[in-house]
Design an enzyme around this catalytic site. Structure first.
Site, short mmCIF file in Angstrom:
data_model
loop_
_atom_site.label_atom_id
_atom_site.label_comp_id
_atom_site.label_asym_id
_atom_site.label_seq_id
_atom_site.Cartn_x
_atom_site.Cartn_y
_atom_site.Cartn_z
N HIS A 74 56.92 92.83 83.09
CA HIS A 74 56.23 93.52 82.01
C HIS A 74 55.05 94.32 82.58
O HIS A 74 54.62 95.31 82.00
CB HIS A 74 55.67 92.52 80.98
N ASP B 234 66.89 95.82 79.99
CA ASP B 234 65.69 95.18 79.46
C ASP B 234 64.80 96.31 78.92
O ASP B 234 65.09 97.50 79.12
CB ASP B 234 64.99 94.36 80.56
#
Length: 362
Positions: A187, A259
């Protein structure tokens, strides 16, 4: 072909995030222009701190509005819903502990979870995690995994997936080819894993092989660089990983989903022209743009969509690649149930709460 029809072509490959508990003007515009094949919900999409009936009714209205603006009756209504820290929904939806604690309860937890997800109109859960809890300092996976060995992770993930599938929820194995050994969070940055193909084969790939054998329909990519397999590109953009290993070696024929493209590990790459074409060429069919990490702005989403259109027009992205991806997505959507949003009775939720407590004792 008009610009709006072009944008809709990208919508066939898009899972989009929504900004809040009601649709903003930006949301309405994006849903109308892009007509995404699905949406992904987060905590910000649920009215928290209100009675169960109140927030469920609000979420029902949001669901109805999404379909209305996207002009789609059938959509992937999706949620990251794993247990532990990965729960977006308000109470009384059950707070199951981390998957690592479920042990023999995985199948039972999946069936309970599926019942709750269906009551929210959710038909696709971004679970199970097929990663292995092999790195004690892993900041992003850890106890989200079902086990610390390939065998225990594979068994738990398979049991959970089958529980979802038997109960009418589409499951997705993540994060291919394995995120369990990283010490960095994708992230925030691009993790690098110096594993060879042989090392992946004897460990990371085992849970994925098990889930492919169980016919899981979706696999999510990891935003991780494996320099010993592909020195330049993270798994999401790597032919060596998605085509050669996942499609050819493991024989996966389902939908490959990226993702979240808003994650820092790849977000800058996807502002470069040609990146989305490379992802398609590598083997991605479907793309998540959550609008939950970097910003809620739609500018990046439109930029990626426009880059997709340009690549098709210039011929740097082959029509046949896009058609094959679209076919895989449509085949899955055709067998994905659509559920009405409704509340569950107190007894059901109390039974699920007891199961959550049972998972914490061994």
């Amino acid at each position: 072909m008009s610009v709006s029809q072009d944008l809709e072509r990208f919508g066939h490959h898009l899972i989009l995030g929504i900004s809040g508990t009601t649709l903003s003007d930006d949301d309405k515009r994006a849903l109308s222009d892009l007509k995404p094949v699905g949406v992904i919900f987060f905590a910000k999409n649920f009215l928290d701190g209100t009675p169960y009936e109140v927030w469920v009714e609000s979420f029902k209205q949001l669901n109805d509005q999404i379909r209305q603006y996207a002009e789609r009756q059938s959509m992937f209504m999706t949620l990251d819903h794993e247990g532990g820290r990965v729960i977006r929904t308000p109470l009384p939806i059950t707070r199951f502990p981390y998957a690592f604690l479920w042990r023999s309860h995985s199948h039972e937890v999946a069936k309970a979870t599926a019942k709750e997800l269906k009551s929210l109109g959710i038909n696709l859960s971004w679970a199970p995690v097929a990663d292995i809890f092999s790195h004690p300092d892993n900041p992003v996976i850890g106890p989200r995994a079902f086990g610390s060995t390939p065998e225990s992770a594979a068994q738990g993930a398979r049991d959970y997936y089958l529980g979802l599938q038997e109960s009418g929820i589409v499951g997705c194995a993540k994060h291919f080819p394995g995120h369990g050994d990283t010490s960095k969070d994708s992230h925030l940055e691009l993790p690098i894993l110096n594993l060879t193909l042989e090392e992946l084969q004897i460990r990371e790939l085992i849970p994925f092989k098990t889930l492919i054998k169980a016919q899981i329909p979706l696999i999510m990519t990891a935003h991780i660089l494996f320099p010993k397999i592909d020195s330049d590109l993270p798994a999401t953009l790597s032919k060596a990983i998605l085509k050669k290993i996942l499609r050819e070696e493991l024989g996966f024929e389902g939908v490959v989903v990226s993702d979240d493209l808003d994650m820092k590990a790849v977000s800058d790459m996807f502002t470069d022209s040609g990146t989305v074409a490379r992802a398609f060429d590598a083997g991605c069919d479907l793309f998540i743009v959550s609008r939950n990490i970097n910003s809620s702005s739609l500018e990046r989403t439109y930029k990626i969509a426009e880059d997709f259109i340009d690549s098709l027009k210039k011929g740097s992205l082959d029509e046949s690649v896009v058609d094959a991806a679209k076919h895989r997505i449509e085949k899955l959507l055709a067998v994905t149930p659509q559920y009405p949003v409704h509340t569950l009775d107190k007894n059901t939720l109390e039974e699920h709460a007891k199961l959550a407590i049972a998972c914490s004792f061994h």
